[in-house]
Design an enzyme around this catalytic site. Sequence first.
Site, PDB file in Angstrom:
ATOM      1  N   GLY A  12      41.601  20.837  54.186  1.00  0.00           N
ATOM      2  CA  GLY A  12      41.713  22.243  53.818  1.00  0.00           C
ATOM      3  C   GLY A  12      41.118  22.492  52.453  1.00  0.00           C
ATOM      4  O   GLY A  12      40.254  21.752  51.985  1.00  0.00           O
ATOM      5  N   CYS A  13      41.596  23.516  51.794  1.00  0.00           N
ATOM      6  CA  CYS A  13      41.105  23.900  50.466  1.00  0.00           C
ATOM      7  C   CYS A  13      41.207  22.714  49.511  1.00  0.00           C
ATOM      8  O   CYS A  13      42.292  22.168  49.303  1.00  0.00           O
ATOM      9  CB  CYS A  13      41.933  25.075  49.947  1.00  0.00           C
ATOM     10  N   PHE A  14      40.095  22.332  48.936  1.00  0.00           N
ATOM     11  CA  PHE A  14      40.099  21.110  48.135  1.00  0.00           C
ATOM     12  C   PHE A  14      40.877  21.201  46.834  1.00  0.00           C
ATOM     13  O   PHE A  14      41.245  20.182  46.261  1.00  0.00           O
ATOM     14  CB  PHE A  14      38.701  20.559  47.901  1.00  0.00           C
ATOM     15  N   TRP A  15      41.199  22.380  46.374  1.00  0.00           N
ATOM     16  CA  TRP A  15      41.968  22.501  45.118  1.00  0.00           C
ATOM     17  C   TRP A  15      43.337  21.851  45.258  1.00  0.00           C
ATOM     18  O   TRP A  15      43.759  21.060  44.431  1.00  0.00           O
ATOM     19  CB  TRP A  15      42.167  23.952  44.737  1.00  0.00           C
ATOM     20  N   CYS A 157      44.913  28.008  46.305  1.00  0.00           N
ATOM     21  CA  CYS A 157      45.375  27.690  47.658  1.00  0.00           C
ATOM     22  C   CYS A 157      46.690  26.923  47.637  1.00  0.00           C
ATOM     23  O   CYS A 157      47.041  26.298  46.660  1.00  0.00           O
ATOM     24  CB  CYS A 157      44.299  26.893  48.396  1.00  0.00           C
TER      25      CYS A 157
END
Length: 160
Positions: A12-15, A157
């Site tokens: 998913g969102c890499f953050w 995120c």
Amino acid sequence: MGELETATFGAGCFWGVEAAFRNVPGVMGTEVGYAGGTTKNPRYEEVCTGRTGHAEVVRLLYDPGVVTYEDLLATFWSIHDPTQKNRQGPDIGTNYRSVIFYHTPDQKQIATRSKVGIERSGRFKRPIVTEIVPATEFWRAEEYHQQYHEKHGGAGCRLV
């Protein structure tokens, strides 16, 4: 400290994925970027279109004397829903797919065994769709994406 090894995961969102792995003892460094696609030197805006084939990933360096690849996989399975093909929470698209990029034959074997174990555990009610594929060229994301949660106080995120 022994020789460091590399692991690469898309969840998913890499953050948020990067933030989760940065808290694992034995993870010595992380960077977010793009892998698995065909576009060279992709920019974030391009990856978000879904036309590059890249996933948002976190590449990490870890000390296997402190944390095992199995331990990293346990973190990977715990921070996202591996039954979602191209979606994690509100983030939808192939760039958010669940994927393990293995760097060695041992990593492939361990990841495959881990995936089978998760499937058999009954922890998830739907089939696991996580891809296990050879590591491809890693393209480092723009600097403003690196360690995003640390720079912005956890904003952005969310993880499952």
